[in-house]
Write a protein that holds these residues in place. Structure first.
Motif, PDB file in Angstrom:
ATOM      1  N   HIS A 167       1.661   4.126  -2.857  1.00 27.63           N
ATOM      2  CA  HIS A 167       0.964   5.905  -2.105  1.00 27.63           C
ATOM      3  C   HIS A 167       2.574   6.362  -3.359  1.00 27.63           C
ATOM      4  O   HIS A 167       1.687   7.832  -3.643  1.00 27.63           O
ATOM      5  CB  HIS A 167       0.937   5.790  -1.393  1.00 27.63           C
ATOM      6  CG  HIS A 167       0.508   5.602   0.079  1.00 27.63           C
ATOM      7  ND1 HIS A 167       0.184   4.848   1.188  1.00 27.63           N
ATOM      8  CD2 HIS A 167      -1.459   5.115  -0.771  1.00 27.63           C
ATOM      9  CE1 HIS A 167      -1.042   4.959   1.981  1.00 27.63           C
ATOM     10  NE2 HIS A 167      -2.003   4.200   0.673  1.00 27.63           N
ATOM     11  N   ASP A 189       0.622  -1.715   0.069  1.00 31.41           N
ATOM     12  CA  ASP A 189       0.115  -0.094  -0.291  1.00 31.41           C
ATOM     13  C   ASP A 189       0.722   1.679   0.688  1.00 31.41           C
ATOM     14  O   ASP A 189       0.777   1.978  -0.977  1.00 31.41           O
ATOM     15  CB  ASP A 189      -1.002   0.045   1.331  1.00 31.41           C
ATOM     16  CG  ASP A 189      -1.958   1.500   1.466  1.00 31.41           C
ATOM     17  OD1 ASP A 189      -2.572   1.767   0.359  1.00 31.41           O
ATOM     18  OD2 ASP A 189      -2.694   1.351   2.708  1.00 31.41           O
ATOM     19  N   ASN A 218      -5.321  -2.990  -2.670  1.00 26.08           N
ATOM     20  CA  ASN A 218      -4.375  -2.128  -3.472  1.00 26.08           C
ATOM     21  C   ASN A 218      -3.488  -2.687  -4.638  1.00 26.08           C
ATOM     22  O   ASN A 218      -3.169  -2.643  -5.536  1.00 26.08           O
ATOM     23  CB  ASN A 218      -3.533  -1.021  -3.290  1.00 26.08           C
ATOM     24  CG  ASN A 218      -4.036  -0.017  -2.551  1.00 26.08           C
ATOM     25  OD1 ASN A 218      -4.386   0.869  -3.503  1.00 26.08           O
ATOM     26  ND2 ASN A 218      -4.000   0.835  -1.489  1.00 26.08           N
ATOM     27  N   HIS A 233      -7.086  -2.777   2.549  1.00 27.73           N
ATOM     28  CA  HIS A 233      -7.300  -2.014   1.764  1.00 27.73           C
ATOM     29  C   HIS A 233      -5.569  -2.054   0.986  1.00 27.73           C
ATOM     30  O   HIS A 233      -5.442  -2.097  -0.340  1.00 27.73           O
ATOM     31  CB  HIS A 233      -6.584  -0.559   3.111  1.00 27.73           C
ATOM     32  CG  HIS A 233      -6.056   0.338   1.714  1.00 27.73           C
ATOM     33  ND1 HIS A 233      -7.519   0.428   0.613  1.00 27.73           N
ATOM     34  CD2 HIS A 233      -4.583   1.027   1.645  1.00 27.73           C
ATOM     35  CE1 HIS A 233      -6.135   2.000   0.568  1.00 27.73           C
ATOM     36  NE2 HIS A 233      -5.093   1.808   1.046  1.00 27.73           N
ATOM     37  N   HIS A 263      -6.345   3.068  -5.705  1.00 29.47           N
ATOM     38  CA  HIS A 263      -6.883   3.500  -4.761  1.00 29.47           C
ATOM     39  C   HIS A 263      -8.629   3.458  -4.782  1.00 29.47           C
ATOM     40  O   HIS A 263      -9.343   2.494  -5.049  1.00 29.47           O
ATOM     41  CB  HIS A 263      -6.174   4.824  -4.463  1.00 29.47           C
ATOM     42  CG  HIS A 263      -5.187   4.432  -3.599  1.00 29.47           C
ATOM     43  ND1 HIS A 263      -4.022   4.145  -3.146  1.00 29.47           N
ATOM     44  CD2 HIS A 263      -5.457   4.036  -1.820  1.00 29.47           C
ATOM     45  CE1 HIS A 263      -3.101   3.762  -2.236  1.00 29.47           C
ATOM     46  NE2 HIS A 263      -4.039   4.106  -1.749  1.00 29.47           N
TER      47      HIS A 263
HETATM   48 ZN   LIG Z   1      -3.508   3.226   0.603  1.00 30.55          ZN
END
Ligand SMILES: [Zn+2]
Length: 384
Positions: free
Chosen positions: A196, A192, A281, A277, A263
């Motif tokens: 980002h 994750d 991703n 989460h 996302h």
């Molecule tokens: Zn994230």
């Protein structure tokens, strides 16, 4: 060069054992702390150094451990009421991204009197908020350095509250708190954080800026070169410190150059099927990157050697494709399921996932390549 603005947390305290400095830090802000966390953090004993240090500093602490993953609105409301009952004059969030996101909203709603229903979206929350200290236990969401809280509304939808007022006063980062994270959580949250950085670097946001891009490169170097070690040798303090620092830098990057289609397409997988989460991703990352590569292959080639030194000569579409394949292999190496079907998600869920993803306009607008409903379906089919 285009002009830009860059906002971040004003104070970062980082280091092994740093959570035991919570009392000295919090004493600047108030006398009554609402500590927002979840039951797993309490069970793991991660709260003790911070709580002991707060109490030694003469601060009255009320622990509220009612946060759950992908927190619904009722969890936020309950946390606000617990903090109100304590007469809190500051908020400490300690936990994963969900705990930090809820802590941000508690600090805001308790002080400003705003209603949660009114502040979803970008720039709608005005504040003021109570003083706020955030200490992450995963590496991670980077929530300690972002102006974003994600809440699950209704049955399946995730909405964001995005406002500079949600940036905390202090990000308190203690890598010791991440030493006991199980491998699958380390892997998912680590990927994750890498997403980002990748999405911040390639964001079509008008505020995509050189500070975010520099942070994204360093974040990817730290995360990409330590994630295997952190997953397979979780007690390695150096790997854990590098992961936590990487997730912070990635958070600072995307707080100012926001994330996009990975996302947007990941949230419905979490909303509909309860997939965490980070794993959501990871599942859509390769397919979205192959879709985007047509537009931003050069940016992918710039990023590739930060993660994979072997790709130093990456160029053109082939270089970008090699980066995507190497990232997909990295996900497999750290034990993440590669396809939607591996998680029991049926093929006929694709249309509903695509319809949900198209509602994430806040994120899709940042994608380097425009995503139509048909594109979203094709990406999910490729990821299935
Ligand atoms: Zn994230």
């Amino acid at each position: 060069m285009n002009g830009f603005a860059f906002d971040t947390v004003p104070s970062i305290v980082f280091g092994s054992g740093a959570s035991a400095r919570a009392g000295a830090i919090a004493g600047r802000f108030g006398r009554r702390a609402a500590l927002v966390t979840d039951a797993g953090v309490v069970r793991a004993g991660l709260l003790e150094p911070a709580v002991a240090s707060l109490r030694e500093a003469g601060i009255a602490v009320a622990v509220h451990d009612g946060v759950v993953a992908d927190p619904p609105e009722t969890v936020v409301t309950a946390a606000v009421e617990a903090a109100r009952a304590h007469g809190a004059d500051m908020v400490v969030g300690l936990g994963g991204g969900s705990s930090l996101d809820v802590a941000k909203l508690v600090a805001l709603l308790l002080r400003s009197g705003e209603a949660l229903a009114d502040i979803y979206g970008v720039g709608n929350a005005k504040g003021p908020r109570l003083p706020l200290i955030l200490a992450p236990t995963t590496a991670g969401t980077g929530s300690e350095a972002t102006p974003i809280s994600i809440v699950t509304t209704g049955a399946h939808e995730k909405k964001g509250v995005v406002s500079p007022v949600l940036l905390p006063d202090v990000a308190l980062l203690d890598p010791d708190l991440t030493l006991g994270l199980p491998p699958h959580v380390t892997a998912a949250t680590g990927v994750d954080a890498m997403v980002h950085a990748i999405e911040a670097y390639t964001s079509k946001s008008p505020n995509n800026n050189p500070v975010s891009r520099a942070l994204a490169c360093e974040a990817l170097r730290l995360l990409g070169r330590n994630i295997r070690r952190a997953v397979h040798h979780g007690s390695d303090p150096q790997a854990r410190a590098n992961m936590l620092l990487g997730s912070l830098l990635a958070g600072q990057a995307f707080a100012n150059s926001p994330v996009a289609a990975v996302h947007a397409l990941a949230y419905p997988i979490g909303g509909r099927f309860g997939v965490p989460h980070g794993l959501s991703n990871a599942l859509v990352l390769p397919a979205v990157m192959r879709f985007n590569a047509e537009i931003c292959f050069e940016a992918y080639c710039e990023l590739a050697p930060h993660v994979f030194p072997d790709l130093a000569g990456a160029a053109g579409r082939r270089g970008a494709d090699a980066f995507v394949e190497a990232l997909a292999a990295l996900s497999r190496d750290v034990g993440l399921a590669p396809r939607l079907r591996d998680l029991g998600i049926p093929a006929d869920a694709v249309p509903i996932l695509a319809a949900d993803a198209m509602k994430q306009t806040r994120l899709l607008v940042n994608n380097p390549r425009e995503v139509t409903a048909a594109d979203a379906r094709a990406i999910y089919e490729a990821a299935w």
